[in-house]
Scaffold this active site. Structure first.
Site, short mmCIF file in Angstrom:
data_model
loop_
_atom_site.label_atom_id
_atom_site.label_comp_id
_atom_site.label_asym_id
_atom_site.label_seq_id
_atom_site.Cartn_x
_atom_site.Cartn_y
_atom_site.Cartn_z
N SER A 583 0.88 -1.27 0.00
CA SER A 583 0.22 -0.39 0.06
C SER A 583 0.58 1.25 0.11
O SER A 583 1.75 1.31 0.16
CB SER A 583 -0.73 0.28 1.27
OG SER A 583 -1.93 1.05 1.83
N TYR A 596 -2.49 -0.28 11.00
CA TYR A 596 -2.57 -0.70 9.48
C TYR A 596 -1.01 -0.10 8.33
O TYR A 596 -0.41 -1.08 8.15
CB TYR A 596 -3.21 -0.01 8.30
CG TYR A 596 -3.86 -0.01 7.76
CD1 TYR A 596 -3.92 -1.29 6.15
CD2 TYR A 596 -3.74 0.36 6.09
CE1 TYR A 596 -4.30 -1.53 5.42
CE2 TYR A 596 -3.89 0.12 4.75
CZ TYR A 596 -4.44 -0.69 4.57
OH TYR A 596 -3.96 -1.18 3.34
#
Length: 706
Positions: A583, A596
């Site tokens: 990501s 995260y």
């Protein structure tokens, strides 16, 4: 018309009078119907094997006169899946008149091009080499099949005599000859000498049967094959135990699967020394009866008899010198043991080529075996794709059935090596191979994409299959996984995928998935670590459970899947690709993202570490960094969208536009964009790249790798 179906024990009577009545008056439609029924029973013929035809009267488009036209399965077709588009249509009188220019058996290959002068329907399929075999026989409907029971008699040492006695002279006999124009003339000669026969047995090859209607031909075919099968059944055991009796015992099913899964990647590595191969494994009872027998060492090297069999399976199999319960854990020792066997097989095949080749023969093909027999465990087959590997296994089981039957009634005989070579390296066969489409970029590749039953993972899986790979679909949710499997079956066919229930935090399930990949395809060489989830909370709201879940799925999951897949790739010894879907959050700091974002950063650095370690094994490790893949992505479930919207002070509905506007390209990112990046990394153009990061985020400057 109906028949007492109880009279058929060894073949399947599938004719439906109501269905046939709907097709009444359309002989071509009835031909297709009959063909599909015959092709549905592998005891009658193999995939792509055999041929069927019908002759009808039709209007000549130029003269308006009624002419006889033969519709016949075209080149490269399969009767089980035959449609009208797969048929060739030829003027019967023109086809038969070709005998006026036939120069003899030394020149018969030139006749194939002359078939084009007989074509009636210019939009029909190219005629096959079997065309004259049907054309010179006068019957309206003709079936040419390769039934195991009939070939067992045709391949027996006393096959001609047995055929005569069994059928009382109602089945003719033509000695072995390669299919072609001359064989068609021989069939006509056989019929002329015995006009009352109901069929013809081709030595070592197959069976011709016929009828005045599609139904009469169908019933005649079934009756002849049933009689052959009954005769074999009555004789099993009369000469002694089948295949000389059992020499060894099989492992139980679980043991067979365990050994096969452990061995398959090693075998795939050997068989992929020239071209990446896909594997297939079966422990069918018929295979085990043969591989465990006293006669294995005598019969296996003889090879097969029917041309369709050895075209798919090569001249003979490789038999492994391993005990069923051999310790396969020491991969280096195992490879050392197997290397001489593979070298000997390659030399045998090279010698076969050099001994039999002609001045104009095509160059030697891949010298690796297609069929590998492991006594007590089963059979492996390897070929360019899953369907071809699976079909090769089906053909070899047919060959086993033939050997079993021939040995029961007489003595099995295979084709002489020169005859086999002349079929395998036939210039017409080579021309057919050259006409086949070029392999796709990922042909021969086996891909496992974690979390591939939906969202980004499914998009990646679809892209890789479209580019030639086979995939192991997986998901924690069995119901969703089953749905994805059905979707792939409908889109790409049953040979494009297999499935495995997989929780990436469960090491046992990961190993089971690798075993499923090994049994279904032979191993794995393209991993996409895609499974993930997201939790967006402030530090104050983040719980320890949230933290552990993120790190277990994203970091530990990536580590465990990579670890298990690398073990398989090293067994194969052919390199591989690992792509980690990370990501932009691995590089960009943002609010409400401690768990995260830090887990994604760990995934990114783990990728670098793996790339550095696995380079010597030619295993490439690369990263795709997406951002804001909202469409059809599971990441937006479970409150993540609400959390991000809250962090940015906007509504959930405003998120797509918000993310697009903050990118340099002002683009919304879709799952297909991530799939395309995965293909870019694995499609061949970046084979010398590892440790790289590809951003697929529309351009987020803060996410640029520094």
């Amino acid at each position: 018309m109906s028949v007492n179906t109880t009279e058929f024990k060894h073949v399947s009577y599938l004719w439906d009078d109501a269905k046939a009545a709907e097709l009444a008056g359309d002989e071509v439609a009835l031909l297709i119907y009959r063909s599909n029924l015959l092709g549905a029973d592998l005891r009658l013929t193999n995939y792509g094997g055999g041929n069927t035809s019908c002759k009808v009267m039709d209007k000549d488009p130029l003269t308006g006169q009624q002419v006889e036209v033969m519709w016949i399965k075209g080149s490269g077709g399969d009767i089980g899946t035959l449609k009208k588009s797969g048929l060739a249509a030829l003027y019967v009188d023109r086809l038969r008149s070709l005998k006026n220019v036939y120069r003899g058996i030394e020149h018969e290959d030139e006749m194939v091009e002359l078939f084009n002068h007989s074509i009636f329907d210019l939009n029909s399929k190219a005629p096959s080499i079997d065309t004259p075999l049907h054309g010179f026989l006068p019957f309206k409907h003709i079936d040419h099949l390769h039934p195991d029971a009939a070939i067992a008699i045709a391949a027996a040492k006393d096959g001609k005599q047995i055929t005569e006695e069994l059928f009382g002279g109602t089945i003719g006999w033509v000695e072995w000859q390669r299919p072609g124009f001359d064989l068609g003339l021989q069939l006509k000669e056989c019929l002329d000498s015995s006009p009352n026969i109901r069929g013809i047995m081709l030595g070592s090859h197959g069976l011709f049967t016929w009828g005045d209607t599609a139904y009469e031909s169908y019933i005649n075919t079934l009756e002849v094959i049933e009689k052959c099968a009954e005769y074999l059944e009555q004789n099993y055991g009369k000469k002694g135990p089948v295949f000389g009796g059992q020499k060894i015992q099989s492992l139980d099913e679980a043991g067979r699967k365990k050994q096969a899964a452990a061995l398959a990647p090693v075998l795939r590595g050997f068989c992929s020394s020239n071209t990446k191969m896909i594997g297939h494994f079966t422990d069918d009872a018929r295979v085990l009866e043969f591989t465990n027998s006293n006669d294995l060492d005598r019969l296996a090297p003889m090879g097969t008899s029917c041309p369709d069999h050895f075209l798919r399976t090569k001249i003979s199999p490789l038999v492994l010198d391993l005990t069923p319960d051999a310790d396969l854990s020491d991969v280096a020792a195992l490879k050392e043991k197997l290397t001489p066997a593979f070298e000997a097989y390659r030399q045998m095949y090279t010698d076969y080529y050099n001994t039999c080749k002609h001045d104009n023969s095509p160059g030697v093909r891949d010298t690796n075996p297609v069929v590998i027999l492991y006594p007590g465990v089963g059979m492996f087959t390897f070929s360019k794709d899953k369907q071809t590997a699976r079909v090769a296994a089906e053909f070899y089981i047919n060959a086993i059935n033939v050997m079993k039957g021939a040995e029961a009634i007489s003595e099995y005989t295979s084709l002489p090596r020169q005859e086999a070579f002349d079929i395998e390296y036939w210039l017409l066969e080579e021309a057919k191979l050259q006409r086949m489409p070029k392999p796709k970029a990922l042909s021969g590749r086996i891909a496992l994409i974690t979390g591939s039953a939906g969202g980004i993972g499914k998009a990646i899986a679809k892209k890789l299959v479209q580019e030639g790979a086979v995939v192991i679909l997986n998901d924690m949710n069995a119901e969703r996984l089953a749905g994805a499997g059905e979707e792939f079956k409908g889109l790409f066919g049953k040979d494009s995928y297999t499935t495995a229930v997989l929780d990436v935090t469960n090491a046992a399930q990961i190993q089971e998935a690798m075993d499923i990949a090994a049994l279904a395809f032979g191993g794995v060489d393209l991993i996409v670590n895609n499974a993930g989830l997201s939790i967006s909370k402030s530090i104050a709201d983040h719980t320890e459970k949230d933290w552990d879940l993120l790190y277990d799925v994203l970091v530990k999951g990536q580590f465990l899947v990579t670890q298990a897949s690398v073990a398989v790739m090293k067994k194969q010894g052919t390199g591989g690709d690992i792509i980690n879907i990370v990501s932009k959050n691995a590089l960009v700091s943002g609010p409400n993202n401690a768990g995260y974002g830090s887990a994604k950063a760990a995934q990114l650095h783990l990728s670098r570490l793996n790339a550095a370690e696995l380079g010597p094994d030619k295993i490439r490790v690369n990263v795709v960094n997406p951002d804001a893949v909202i469409s059809d992505s599971n990441i937006w479930a479970g409150g993540w969208a609400e959390g991000r919207a809250k962090a940015y002070g906007i509504t959930v509905e405003e998120l797509p536009a918000y993310y697009a506007k903050r990118t340099l390209l002002n683009e919304i990112i879709l799952p297909d964009d991530i799939a395309n990046a995965c293909f870019a990394l694995t499609g061949g153009l970046l084979n010398k790249s590892t440790g790289n990061v590809i951003n697929v985020d529309g351009g987020v400057a803060a996410g640029f790798v520094r």
